[in-house]
Design an enzyme around this catalytic site. Structure first.
Site, PDB file in Angstrom:
ATOM      1  N   GLU A  59     -65.629   6.629  -8.308  1.00 35.29           N
ATOM      2  CA  GLU A  59     -64.173   6.676  -8.495  1.00 35.29           C
ATOM      3  C   GLU A  59     -63.466   5.778  -7.485  1.00 35.29           C
ATOM      4  OE1 GLU A  59     -66.344   9.127  -8.159  1.00 35.29           O
ATOM      5  OE2 GLU A  59     -65.668  10.987  -9.082  1.00 35.29           O
ATOM      6  N   CYS A 102     -62.451  11.986  -3.754  1.00 35.32           N
ATOM      7  CA  CYS A 102     -62.090  11.124  -4.897  1.00 35.32           C
ATOM      8  C   CYS A 102     -60.827  11.627  -5.590  1.00 35.32           C
ATOM      9  CB  CYS A 102     -63.242  11.043  -5.882  1.00 35.32           C
ATOM     10  SG  CYS A 102     -64.590  10.047  -5.238  1.00 35.32           S
TER      11      CYS A 102
END
Ligand code: THU
Length: 144
Positions: A59, A102
């Protein structure tokens, strides 16, 4: 503006990106795929390092790709080019929910409305990261 998200397309794109992961240390390849509000597709995979702590989650790599190719703007800047939806998968193609770090990285480029795929289907990022630290918290201090 994207109004309908094709999550199956995102899941397939994440699975393809996963095949390009560099994960020799954990042997846990991850793929991520996102669509922006403007309809642009962004994909990335995790990139590890022999100095373990330097590894990048898929991510984080995805956000870096999106900013670098001009597809994304963060909440701290113009903020006009946002992530609309993201899907993440493991080495077997199973859905993964982004790790805590993330979630904060994604928040910067998607806001709390970002739809995050998971085993029970998509959920808004605001549900996964409630009471998140954001630009308004910095502004409050600067106004003192
Ligand atoms: N990983 C991701 O890429 N995204 C996540 O949301 C969770 C974990 C990666 C980091 C590391 O390369 C491997 O998965 C095992 O933790």
């Amino acid at each position: 503006m994207v109004t309908h998200i094709e999550f199956d397309v995102l899941r397939n794109a994440a699975a393809t990106a996963m095949t390009r992961a560099y994960a020799p240390y954990s042997r846990f390849p991850v793929g991520a795929a996102a669509v922006t509000a403007a309809g642009e597709l962004i994909t990335a995979a995790n990139v590890e390092n022999v100095s373990y702590g330097l590894g990048l989650c898929a991510e984080v790599a995805l956000v870096s790709v999106g900013v670098s190719q001009g597809s994304l703007e963060g909440l701290g800047g113009e903020g006009g080019k946002r992530l609309a939806a993201v899907a993440v998968c493991d080495g077997d193609g199973r859905r993964l929910t982004p790790c805590g770090r993330c979630r904060q990285v994604l928040l910067e480029f998607g806001g709390p409305e970002l739809l995050v795929d998971g085993v029970d289907g998509p959920r808004p990022l605001g549900d996964l990261l409630p009471d998140a630290f954001g630009p308004a918290d910095l502004d409050r201090v600067r106004e003192l």
